[in-house]
Structures are given as C-alpha cells and as structure tokens.
Write an enzyme that holds these catalytic residues in place. Sequence first.
Site, mmCIF file in Angstrom:
data_model
loop_
_atom_site.group_PDB
_atom_site.id
_atom_site.type_symbol
_atom_site.label_atom_id
_atom_site.label_comp_id
_atom_site.label_asym_id
_atom_site.label_seq_id
_atom_site.Cartn_x
_atom_site.Cartn_y
_atom_site.Cartn_z
ATOM 1 N N GLY A 85 11.254 92.450 54.947
ATOM 2 C CA GLY A 85 11.421 93.891 54.773
ATOM 3 C C GLY A 85 12.360 94.261 53.641
ATOM 4 O O GLY A 85 12.509 93.529 52.656
ATOM 5 N N SER A 86 13.034 95.399 53.803
ATOM 6 C CA SER A 86 13.737 96.033 52.681
ATOM 7 C C SER A 86 14.963 95.291 52.175
ATOM 8 O O SER A 86 15.487 95.637 51.111
ATOM 9 C CB SER A 86 14.132 97.460 53.072
ATOM 10 O OG SER A 86 12.973 98.264 53.200
ATOM 11 N N ILE A 87 15.451 94.271 52.901
ATOM 12 C CA ILE A 87 16.551 93.497 52.301
ATOM 13 C C ILE A 87 16.052 92.793 51.042
ATOM 14 O O ILE A 87 16.842 92.371 50.199
ATOM 15 C CB ILE A 87 17.176 92.494 53.295
ATOM 16 C CG1 ILE A 87 16.161 91.469 53.783
ATOM 17 C CG2 ILE A 87 17.800 93.218 54.467
ATOM 18 C CD1 ILE A 87 16.780 90.374 54.645
ATOM 19 N N PHE A 88 14.724 92.689 50.925
ATOM 20 C CA PHE A 88 14.114 92.098 49.731
ATOM 21 C C PHE A 88 14.281 92.991 48.506
ATOM 22 O O PHE A 88 14.146 92.529 47.364
ATOM 23 C CB PHE A 88 12.618 91.870 49.991
ATOM 24 C CG PHE A 88 12.105 90.552 49.503
ATOM 25 C CD1 PHE A 88 12.147 89.433 50.315
ATOM 26 C CD2 PHE A 88 11.582 90.416 48.238
ATOM 27 C CE1 PHE A 88 11.669 88.208 49.866
ATOM 28 C CE2 PHE A 88 11.104 89.198 47.777
ATOM 29 C CZ PHE A 88 11.155 88.086 48.596
#
Length: 574
Positions: free
Chosen positions: A292-295
């Site tokens: 998810g958005s930690i990417f």
Amino acid sequence: MAKIADSSFLRRTSSIKKHGTSAIRLRGPGRSRIFFAMTIFVLVYGAIAGRLILLGLQDGDPAKRFLAAQNTVAQARPDIVDRNGEILATDIKSAALYAEPRKIPDKDEVFDGLISVLPELDNPTIKRRLESNALFTWLKREISVEQRQAIHALGLPGVGFRQSNKRFYPGGQTVSHILGTVNVDNQGLSGMEKYVDQAWLKDLQELGFTQDRMMEPVELSVDLRVQHAVRDELRRSMEYYKAKAAMGVVLKADTGEVIAMISLPDFDPNNRQQALEKERMNRVTGGVFEMGSIFKGITVAMALDSGTVKLEDSFDATKPIRVARQKIDDYHGKRRVLSVPEVFIYSSNIGTIKMMQKAGVPAQQEFLKKIGLTQKMKTEMPGVARPLLPPKWNELAAMTISFGHGLGVTPLQMAVAGATLVNGGKYIEPTFLPRTKEQADELATQVISPETSEILRYLNRENVLRGSGRRAAVPGYDVGGKTGTAQKVVNGRYVEGLYLNSFMSAFPMSDPEYLVLITLDEPQKVEGQHYATAGWNAVPTTASIIRRIAPMLGVVPDFADDAETIPVSYQNRN
C-alpha cells in the site's frame, strides 16, 4: 564459524604447518600454496579416518554399533544469545528410551511396565516394535529425568537409555520465528538454528569435533527486551482491533541489524509441532504482500533523485486517472493541485502516479531493483520468499506499483528499503548477526543522494506533524513515518474494507537510528473510530512501541523547541 574452547586441535594444526614447512623447504608462492593445500587435505581426511577407526573399535554387538553411529545425532549445539548476552536457546540433558527386542524374555511384562510410566506408549506401533525380532528400536526419543528414573527402577530387561541433548528455549514464543526449531535429533529445521547448521555446525559434527566440547555462543543482533516489548504491543493491538495477524520489524537504520522481528500468531519452539501450523508461518520473511501507500515514499524518492521532479513542483489531482477501463482515484481527494509534500502527506494516488510518469517506467523498474524490491532478499534467515512481480510491467502496472499495489514484497524487504530512504540513501542488506557501522559501510550501496534522503526525512516528519501519522507522535523522539492501507485481493478482486494496514516510521527523524515497520492484517473498526485504515490502528500501535523501546535502545529524548522540524533546502538541484 564458532570457536571451540578446546584449542588443542588448532595448536596441533599450527604445529604441523610450522614443522612441515621447515622440513620440506619449499620455495616460491606456488609451492607454498600446494603444500598448504596438501596439509589441509591430510588433516581433514585424517580426522575422518580416525573417526572410522574409533567406530570400528566399538563393541561388536550390532545394536551398540548402531548407537555409536548415532553419536553425530542429537549432539550438542552452541547456545544462542541476544546482543546483550541473554540466552535465547540452549541445550539441556535429556534421555532417549530404546529397546533390544531379542533380549526381552517377556514382551507383555515390558510393555505393561513401560506404559505404567509413559501412557502415551500404549499403542499398537510400540507393541509391534517390542514383539519384533529386531536388534534395536527406538521407543521414545525424549523423556524427562523423572521418567528415566521411574523406568530404571522397574528393572525391565532389554530396555535401555541413551543420554541425549534437548534444545530448550527459555523465552518460549518471544523469539520463535527468529530462532526457528530443531528436530528430535537436535538438527536445525528453520530460522537461525538452521542457519547455524548450514554455516558451520553440521561440518564440525560430521568430523566429530563437537562431542564433549564447549562451543562459544552464537550472538544475534536481536535485543530480547525490544523483542518482548514489540511482541507485547502487537499482541494487544491484534486483540483490540480483532486482526487476523500482526507483524513488526525494528531495524538499525545505519547497520541493517534486525533488532526485533515478530510475526503473530507465533509458536512455542519448545513444542515444535506448533511450527507446522499454517497460520503460524513467519509472515515477515516468508510472506509477500502488497504494502500500500508506504510504497509512495519509494516513488517520491525515485522521482526526486532522477532529477525529473523537484520538491517545489506541483501536480494536478483534481480528477481521477482513467486507463484501460480502470479508474484510479484518491481515497480522500483534495480535488486540487498538490505540491510534492502535499502529495506525500495527503497520500494522493493521482499525484504519485504523475510523479512516476515524469521519471518513466524504465526508471521505476531500475530503481526498485537497486533498492532490493524485485529480487529475493539476501540475509542469514532461511526460507525467505521471492517478491511477486507483475506478469507484464506495462504503464498500468507501473501506475499501481507507484502507490503500493501490483507488486508483492516481504515486510522485511520493505523495512530495508524504508531504512535506505532515511539513512542517507544507503542500501544495506539486513542481518540477524551483529554488524558494526564500519562493516555496514563496506557493504552499503549508495542508492539515492544524501540530499534526497534529507527530503524524505522532512516529508516523513511532516506526515506525523500534520498528516495521517499524527497518532504516532511520541514527545522527545522526533518520529516520522508513512501510513499504508492496502486493499486485499479475494478471488482476484480488491475488496473494500478488507485491509492490510502498515506504518513505516523512523526515529529520531533528524538523524534516524531505528526504523520501525508495523503491519496489521485485516484489523476491524472499533467503537469511536470512523475508519479501519492504518491511521487508526497501525499508527497508534507504533507510538506505543516507540514509547517503550526508545529508552531501552538508549535513544535520548530531545524536548527542545526547535527539535520539531528538519531543515530542508528548497532550492533547485541539478
């Protein structure tokens, strides 16, 4: 290789080398190398020959020869200790129960006597073994001292005991996935126990050099205190948010040392059968997930470091992106033009995609390779999973990968990549063994510039100050991080409301010492919460963990007024 306390073998080896060289008087580097190789050859095969001679001199009884041949099995293993010397795994004396059926005059009497002490032996298999005409058969490989004494007191003919070693884990479940397990013969099956066997212990056991010798303990990079605290907080959060699983990694940002690694549900290595249960697998190194958005931090770093995007740039996030009959939108869209910091803080899928497009798909592929997210991670831990790459890395795949979907990685891989973003831009392979800063620098690869890393520290800190990571603030510890709420795939479709939630953080963000990655699998919304996204569960869990472990790790809090922000230059970079 661990050192053996009895150094007589090493002294003899040194003496042979010394006197052999002076006697033959070989000259020149080529001859010296040949003689050295011959000496090693003679020593190794001499040891093997000696071992065979000793076995040949054993009593001629076939059953006793069988026991002698088993000497390499269930031998001693070195203690495993944490970075502070606390024992994590050790050997305790045990006994194995065997029978020599040909020497048993009354099989029924022996069987009845055995089951009076060990009721679990009351089964047809044991009875058949006793009634056979075999020279030797195992009855039970691990029995307690009390059980041995009780059976010995019965005076059963044809029944004997063999002293053995049994692995014992004082911490039980606390460090289970790092340590792994051993089998009934005291051979490593998984985790660092298996690594020790593969690295050197198996070779020494086969040569007979571990019998009756004390080996130096194997020291890990793990801190048992931190491991316990992280596991305790994850267990509480898993229960409170009714999550199906939880994962946590604490990594030393400048050396790559794994300080703690937890995957729940875990198992008790003293009960090795638990390790076989599917739900107790090590998800941190053996599972692959769309994170998810930690990417998005990876994408921002790539775009900035490529020079195609600058910190002061802006991106239009007013409308969803449509491609190949797919619509990609923001979760809580601002419906306006966003600056680079706003793209990061508001976690804009649209803005992140447009940053990736400025750099290009080939640049994305190359960067993800450099940061270790497209190949199997290298570390001592056995059983590391390979990342799950898209079948076709086209424009649509690149778009979804930019915000953390379409590419599956292990949580430990993600943590290592996260450390790279904030530690000055150095990719350092993770290790479960102690490593100095100097050793890490020799292994490190500069993936992004120090200036880009400085910007990423600024963005992560801003996200805790005024973004989705606000609940991670711990006064005095300058925490920064990025949330990630990834929809899970069921039957080939992303399911709304079924999330893998993560928060990847570091502290102190002005000069990061430790990276913390916390992941909750399918947490539920609790009373008083509007959503079940990462900001409501993974983030406060991280705050609780950092609050407990920072003092243990010797990180001194800073309550100065000017410690709340990280100065970053906004001027254009070439």
